[in-house]
Motif scaffolding. Structure first.
Motif, PDB file in Angstrom:
ATOM      1  N   ASN A 120       0.827  -1.212   0.000  1.00 36.44           N
ATOM      2  CA  ASN A 120       0.000   0.000   0.000  1.00 36.44           C
ATOM      3  C   ASN A 120       0.858   1.259   0.000  1.00 36.44           C
ATOM      4  N   GLU A 121       1.928   1.240   0.791  1.00 33.58           N
ATOM      5  CA  GLU A 121       2.825   2.399   0.866  1.00 33.58           C
ATOM      6  C   GLU A 121       3.479   2.680  -0.488  1.00 33.58           C
ATOM      7  N   LYS A 122       3.702   1.619  -1.270  1.00 38.27           N
ATOM      8  CA  LYS A 122       4.383   1.778  -2.559  1.00 38.27           C
ATOM      9  C   LYS A 122       3.405   1.927  -3.730  1.00 38.27           C
ATOM     10  N   GLY A 123       2.125   2.043  -3.426  1.00 39.78           N
ATOM     11  CA  GLY A 123       1.135   2.276  -4.476  1.00 39.78           C
ATOM     12  C   GLY A 123       0.863   1.073  -5.355  1.00 39.78           C
ATOM     13  N   ILE A 124       1.045  -0.124  -4.798  1.00 36.81           N
ATOM     14  CA  ILE A 124       0.789  -1.358  -5.546  1.00 36.81           C
ATOM     15  C   ILE A 124      -0.668  -1.753  -5.327  1.00 36.81           C
ATOM     16  N   GLN A 125      -1.460  -1.656  -6.372  1.00 43.79           N
ATOM     17  CA  GLN A 125      -2.909  -1.871  -6.236  1.00 43.79           C
ATOM     18  C   GLN A 125      -3.295  -3.341  -6.211  1.00 43.79           C
ATOM     19  N   HIS A 126      -2.519  -4.188  -6.871  1.00 40.12           N
ATOM     20  CA  HIS A 126      -2.823  -5.622  -6.892  1.00 40.12           C
ATOM     21  C   HIS A 126      -1.641  -6.371  -6.275  1.00 40.12           C
ATOM     22  N   PHE A 127      -1.860  -6.935  -5.096  1.00 41.80           N
ATOM     23  CA  PHE A 127      -0.793  -7.612  -4.361  1.00 41.80           C
ATOM     24  C   PHE A 127      -1.235  -9.037  -4.023  1.00 41.80           C
ATOM     25  N   GLY A 128      -0.330  -9.993  -4.180  1.00 42.68           N
ATOM     26  CA  GLY A 128      -0.673 -11.377  -3.871  1.00 42.68           C
ATOM     27  C   GLY A 128       0.451 -12.117  -3.177  1.00 42.68           C
ATOM     28  N   ILE A 129       0.070 -13.102  -2.403  1.00 41.66           N
ATOM     29  CA  ILE A 129       1.018 -14.039  -1.783  1.00 41.66           C
ATOM     30  C   ILE A 129       0.969 -15.336  -2.580  1.00 41.66           C
ATOM     31  N   SER A 130       2.136 -15.872  -2.907  1.00 40.72           N
ATOM     32  CA  SER A 130       2.216 -17.101  -3.711  1.00 40.72           C
ATOM     33  C   SER A 130       3.240 -18.036  -3.059  1.00 40.72           C
ATOM     34  N   GLU A 131       2.854 -18.634  -1.952  1.00 41.90           N
ATOM     35  CA  GLU A 131       3.801 -19.485  -1.231  1.00 41.90           C
ATOM     36  C   GLU A 131       4.214 -20.682  -2.080  1.00 41.90           C
ATOM     37  N   HIS A 132       5.438 -21.167  -1.832  1.00 36.92           N
ATOM     38  CA  HIS A 132       5.925 -22.344  -2.552  1.00 36.92           C
ATOM     39  C   HIS A 132       5.033 -23.552  -2.251  1.00 36.92           C
ATOM     40  N   ALA A 133       4.559 -24.187  -3.297  1.00 38.19           N
ATOM     41  CA  ALA A 133       3.659 -25.327  -3.127  1.00 38.19           C
ATOM     42  C   ALA A 133       4.333 -26.500  -2.417  1.00 38.19           C
ATOM     43  N   TYR A 134       5.655 -26.622  -2.557  1.00 36.88           N
ATOM     44  CA  TYR A 134       6.328 -27.779  -1.954  1.00 36.88           C
ATOM     45  C   TYR A 134       6.285 -27.753  -0.435  1.00 36.88           C
ATOM     46  N   HIS A 135       5.951 -26.605   0.162  1.00 38.13           N
ATOM     47  CA  HIS A 135       5.854 -26.532   1.617  1.00 38.13           C
ATOM     48  C   HIS A 135       4.625 -27.276   2.151  1.00 38.13           C
ATOM     49  N   PHE A 136       3.686 -27.602   1.284  1.00 41.57           N
ATOM     50  CA  PHE A 136       2.393 -28.115   1.738  1.00 41.57           C
ATOM     51  C   PHE A 136       2.299 -29.631   1.614  1.00 41.57           C
ATOM     52  N   TYR A 137       1.724 -30.248   2.637  1.00 43.52           N
ATOM     53  CA  TYR A 137       1.559 -31.705   2.651  1.00 43.52           C
ATOM     54  C   TYR A 137       0.787 -32.184   1.425  1.00 43.52           C
ATOM     55  N   GLN A 138      -0.114 -31.333   0.929  1.00 42.10           N
ATOM     56  CA  GLN A 138      -0.992 -31.732  -0.174  1.00 42.10           C
ATOM     57  C   GLN A 138      -0.260 -31.879  -1.512  1.00 42.10           C
ATOM     58  N   THR A 139       1.017 -31.508  -1.581  1.00 41.18           N
ATOM     59  CA  THR A 139       1.761 -31.640  -2.844  1.00 41.18           C
ATOM     60  C   THR A 139       2.789 -32.775  -2.790  1.00 41.18           C
ATOM     61  N   ALA A 140       2.676 -33.616  -1.801  1.00 42.29           N
ATOM     62  CA  ALA A 140       3.674 -34.690  -1.645  1.00 42.29           C
ATOM     63  C   ALA A 140       3.693 -35.659  -2.822  1.00 42.29           C
ATOM     64  N   ASP A 141       2.596 -35.718  -3.581  1.00 40.99           N
ATOM     65  CA  ASP A 141       2.553 -36.631  -4.734  1.00 40.99           C
ATOM     66  C   ASP A 141       3.061 -35.969  -6.014  1.00 40.99           C
ATOM     67  N   ILE A 142       3.522 -34.716  -5.922  1.00 43.93           N
ATOM     68  CA  ILE A 142       3.975 -33.993  -7.106  1.00 43.93           C
ATOM     69  C   ILE A 142       5.496 -33.881  -7.148  1.00 43.93           C
ATOM     70  N   LEU A 143       6.072 -33.333  -6.114  1.00 45.87           N
ATOM     71  CA  LEU A 143       7.525 -33.115  -6.086  1.00 45.87           C
ATOM     72  C   LEU A 143       8.104 -33.747  -4.831  1.00 45.87           C
ATOM     73  N   ARG A 144       9.034 -34.681  -5.022  1.00 45.45           N
ATOM     74  CA  ARG A 144       9.670 -35.356  -3.898  1.00 45.45           C
ATOM     75  C   ARG A 144      11.181 -35.396  -4.113  1.00 45.45           C
ATOM     76  N   ASN A 145      11.927 -34.897  -3.159  1.00 46.21           N
ATOM     77  CA  ASN A 145      13.363 -35.129  -3.052  1.00 46.21           C
ATOM     78  C   ASN A 145      13.767 -34.757  -1.634  1.00 46.21           C
ATOM     79  N   SER A 146      14.974 -35.080  -1.247  1.00 47.34           N
ATOM     80  CA  SER A 146      15.363 -34.894   0.149  1.00 47.34           C
ATOM     81  C   SER A 146      15.335 -33.420   0.551  1.00 47.34           C
ATOM     82  N   TRP A 147      15.729 -32.514  -0.346  1.00 43.90           N
ATOM     83  CA  TRP A 147      15.736 -31.084  -0.021  1.00 43.90           C
ATOM     84  C   TRP A 147      14.316 -30.592   0.224  1.00 43.90           C
ATOM     85  N   VAL A 148      13.403 -30.961  -0.657  1.00 46.39           N
ATOM     86  CA  VAL A 148      12.012 -30.532  -0.545  1.00 46.39           C
ATOM     87  C   VAL A 148      11.325 -31.172   0.657  1.00 46.39           C
ATOM     88  N   ASP A 149      11.535 -32.472   0.830  1.00 44.79           N
ATOM     89  CA  ASP A 149      10.800 -33.190   1.877  1.00 44.79           C
ATOM     90  C   ASP A 149      11.090 -32.642   3.270  1.00 44.79           C
TER      91      ASP A 149
END
Length: 270
Positions: A27-56
């Motif tokens: 808001n301070e920087k005049g950005i009218q459209h702002f979104g959060i896009s967290e990394h999907a690999y952080h979520f338990y619900q994506t365990a069937d998509i991306l698997r490796n030791s770093w992500v897990d």
């Protein structure tokens, strides 16, 4: 109109107080459209998509908590878009589509961080660059840009030339332009926009994503853009947008795309 659609809460907490630090900065920087896009690999619900030791080791969120955070924000009249940044994973189109359709995202970002088991932008893997053929890495990376576009699953491709992050770049310009050309040709035939990301200015490459030659191809082929900072802390929201706007205008862009529940609109840039 300004957007900042690529931002992460992962260094803090999934709380309204922390989210508000980001939206207040926007808001301070005049950005009218702002979104959060967290990394999907952080979520338990994506365990069937991306698997490796770093992500897990980093899979510790539940999507129910994430959705609840946005619902709480909207109840408090905080204007924030709900998104996710998915690691595009070849061979997992069905699983990615199922995940995306399970939630009422305003937009979805698809990004490429992995080539097989090689995390191209991770400090832990940086020495791997010296053991690999740069041309082969680039070819395989842009193979994924092409199939990401062809999947038509994503509204935005994140930092389209992230592969340059550590300054490993093929010397043969014709090879590089060939990769850019096939990537933009595929994007032209998809719904996927390109983000101009200022994150590269805070990385070893010290350049914007995309490269000016690549962005010029995007403009010439009528591929729409959004602006993003890829902020992982509140103070990086909207960082260096003056440089992003300059680059956009240099190649010819006069419009920007906004998203709301998957619906896109075009507005004058800046």
């Amino acid at each position: 109109m300004l957007t900042d659609y690529h931002n992460h809460l992962e260094r803090g907490t999934l709380t309204l107080d922390y989210l508000k630090q980001f939206t207040d900065t926007a808001n301070e920087k005049g950005i009218q459209h702002f979104g959060i896009s967290e990394h999907a690999y952080h979520f338990y619900q994506t365990a069937d998509i991306l698997r490796n030791s770093w992500v897990d080791e980093r899979r510790y969120y539940d999507m129910a908590d994430y959705v609840h955070l946005f619902e709480e924000a909207w109840r408090n009249e905080i204007d924030v878009k709900m998104s996710i940044e998915m690691d595009y994973t070849p061979g997992k189109h069905k699983e990615m589509e199922q995940f995306i359709k399970s939630y009422d995202f305003d937009y979805v970002i698809g990004s490429i961080h992995w080539i097989g088991d090689f995390g191209i932008d991770l400090a832990e893997y940086r020495k791997e660059w010296d053991r690999r053929d740069v041309y082969e890495v680039y070819r395989r990376y842009f193979d994924q840009v092409v199939t990401l576009a062809q999947s038509n699953l994503f509204d935005i491709i994140g930092h389209i030339d992230l592969v340059k992050i550590f300054k490993y770049v093929p010397e043969d310009e014709s090879f590089l332009l060939e990769q850019y050309d096939r990537a933009t040709t595929a994007l032209t035939q998809s719904k996927t926009c390109v983000e101009i990301s200022t994150a590269g200015l805070r990385k070893p490459t010290q350049t914007l994503y995309p490269d000016k030659r690549l962005l010029q191809m995007c403009f010439d082929k009528h591929i729409p853009i959004v602006l993003s900072s890829d902020a992982h802390v509140p103070e990086h929201v909207g960082a260096d947008f003056d440089q992003a706007l300059t680059l956009a205008r240099q190649v010819g862009y006069e419009e920007i795309i906004t998203f709301s529940k998957g619906e896109r609109k075009s507005y004058p840039l800046g």
